[in-house]
Motif scaffolding. Structure first.
Motif, PDB file in Angstrom:
ATOM      1  N   GLU A 193      16.123 -13.580 -13.850  1.00  0.00           N
ATOM      2  CA  GLU A 193      14.975 -13.858 -14.707  1.00  0.00           C
ATOM      3  C   GLU A 193      14.583 -12.755 -15.247  1.00  0.00           C
ATOM      4  O   GLU A 193      14.111 -12.738 -16.478  1.00  0.00           O
ATOM      5  N   ASP A 194      14.558 -11.599 -14.880  1.00  0.00           N
ATOM      6  CA  ASP A 194      14.186 -10.305 -15.216  1.00  0.00           C
ATOM      7  C   ASP A 194      15.155  -9.887 -16.709  1.00  0.00           C
ATOM      8  O   ASP A 194      14.651  -9.443 -17.497  1.00  0.00           O
TER       9      ASP A 194
ATOM     10  N   ARG B 178      16.714 -12.084 -18.532  1.00  0.00           N
ATOM     11  CA  ARG B 178      16.464 -13.319 -19.532  1.00  0.00           C
ATOM     12  C   ARG B 178      14.973 -12.516 -20.300  1.00  0.00           C
ATOM     13  O   ARG B 178      15.393 -12.656 -21.580  1.00  0.00           O
ATOM     14  N   ASN B 179      14.103 -12.133 -19.701  1.00  0.00           N
ATOM     15  CA  ASN B 179      12.826 -11.502 -20.370  1.00  0.00           C
ATOM     16  C   ASN B 179      13.157 -10.503 -21.081  1.00  0.00           C
ATOM     17  O   ASN B 179      12.885 -10.018 -22.193  1.00  0.00           O
TER      18      ASN B 179
ATOM     19  N   ALA C 199      15.233 -11.363 -24.286  1.00  0.00           N
ATOM     20  CA  ALA C 199      14.226 -11.733 -25.107  1.00  0.00           C
ATOM     21  C   ALA C 199      13.518 -10.527 -26.045  1.00  0.00           C
ATOM     22  O   ALA C 199      13.406 -10.811 -27.307  1.00  0.00           O
TER      23      ALA C 199
ATOM     24  N   LEU D 162       6.071 -10.935 -24.409  1.00  0.00           N
ATOM     25  CA  LEU D 162       7.551 -11.099 -23.894  1.00  0.00           C
ATOM     26  C   LEU D 162       7.333  -9.936 -22.580  1.00  0.00           C
ATOM     27  O   LEU D 162       8.055 -10.264 -21.639  1.00  0.00           O
TER      28      LEU D 162
ATOM     29  N   GLN E 281       5.335 -11.045 -19.646  1.00  0.00           N
ATOM     30  CA  GLN E 281       6.084 -12.220 -19.045  1.00  0.00           C
ATOM     31  C   GLN E 281       7.054 -11.567 -17.886  1.00  0.00           C
ATOM     32  O   GLN E 281       7.375 -11.870 -16.819  1.00  0.00           O
ATOM     33  N   PHE E 282       7.828 -10.469 -18.544  1.00  0.00           N
ATOM     34  CA  PHE E 282       8.804  -9.673 -17.784  1.00  0.00           C
ATOM     35  C   PHE E 282       7.949  -9.168 -16.382  1.00  0.00           C
ATOM     36  O   PHE E 282       8.434  -9.373 -15.358  1.00  0.00           O
TER      37      PHE E 282
ATOM     38  N   TRP F  96       0.870  -8.420 -15.031  1.00  0.00           N
ATOM     39  CA  TRP F  96       1.520  -7.607 -16.047  1.00  0.00           C
ATOM     40  C   TRP F  96       0.599  -6.104 -16.054  1.00  0.00           C
ATOM     41  O   TRP F  96       0.935  -5.456 -16.697  1.00  0.00           O
TER      42      TRP F  96
END
Length: 131
Positions: A64-65, A67-68, A71, A104, A107-108, A116
């Motif tokens: 998941e990290d 993917r972020n 992006a 983004l 989100q990461f 965050w």
């Protein structure tokens, strides 16, 4: 890459993401009187995103990290050369791409750390040649 190098790169990635995720006013305050070129910020983050691929293979980042981070890398890649010219403080306030990157990065950090809102990295004063 040795474990110490991996830990340093992981920490640097998290710190830079904290800077990217911060409110614009906090980013501008962090910049202070430093003149940081937009192209240098883009290149640094793109490098961190690429290095993170190898770190993920070694277990330092989760899927998941990545993917972020991918992006973020894609969005940075959409910033054309003309929008990379000039100081980053100007780009932060005029280029909507940085709002997307901020989101983004948040989100990461939210996925990675649960929040965050992280301390910003220490700003390094410019080298003056004095010891």
């Amino acid at each position: 890459m040795n474990h110490l190098g991996e830990a340093h790169l992981r920490t640097w990635t998290l710190r830079f993401m904290a800077l990217l995720a911060a409110e614009t006013r906090d980013q501008l305050a962090w910049l202070g009187e430093h003149e940081l070129e937009t192209k240098d910020v883009v290149e640094e983050v793109e490098l961190l995103c690429r290095v993170s691929e190898e770190l993920a293979e070694r277990g330092a980042f989760e899927p998941e990290d990545m993917r972020n981070l991918r992006a973020i890398g894609r969005r940075l890649g959409e910033i054309d050369a003309t929008r990379r010219v000039g100081l980053w403080d100007n780009a932060l306030t005029t280029d909507p791409a940085w709002d997307d990157i901020r989101s983004l990065a948040r989100q990461f950090l939210l996925a990675r750390l649960g929040d965050w809102r992280q301390p910003l990295p220490r700003s390094v004063p410019p080298h003056t040649g004095d010891r």
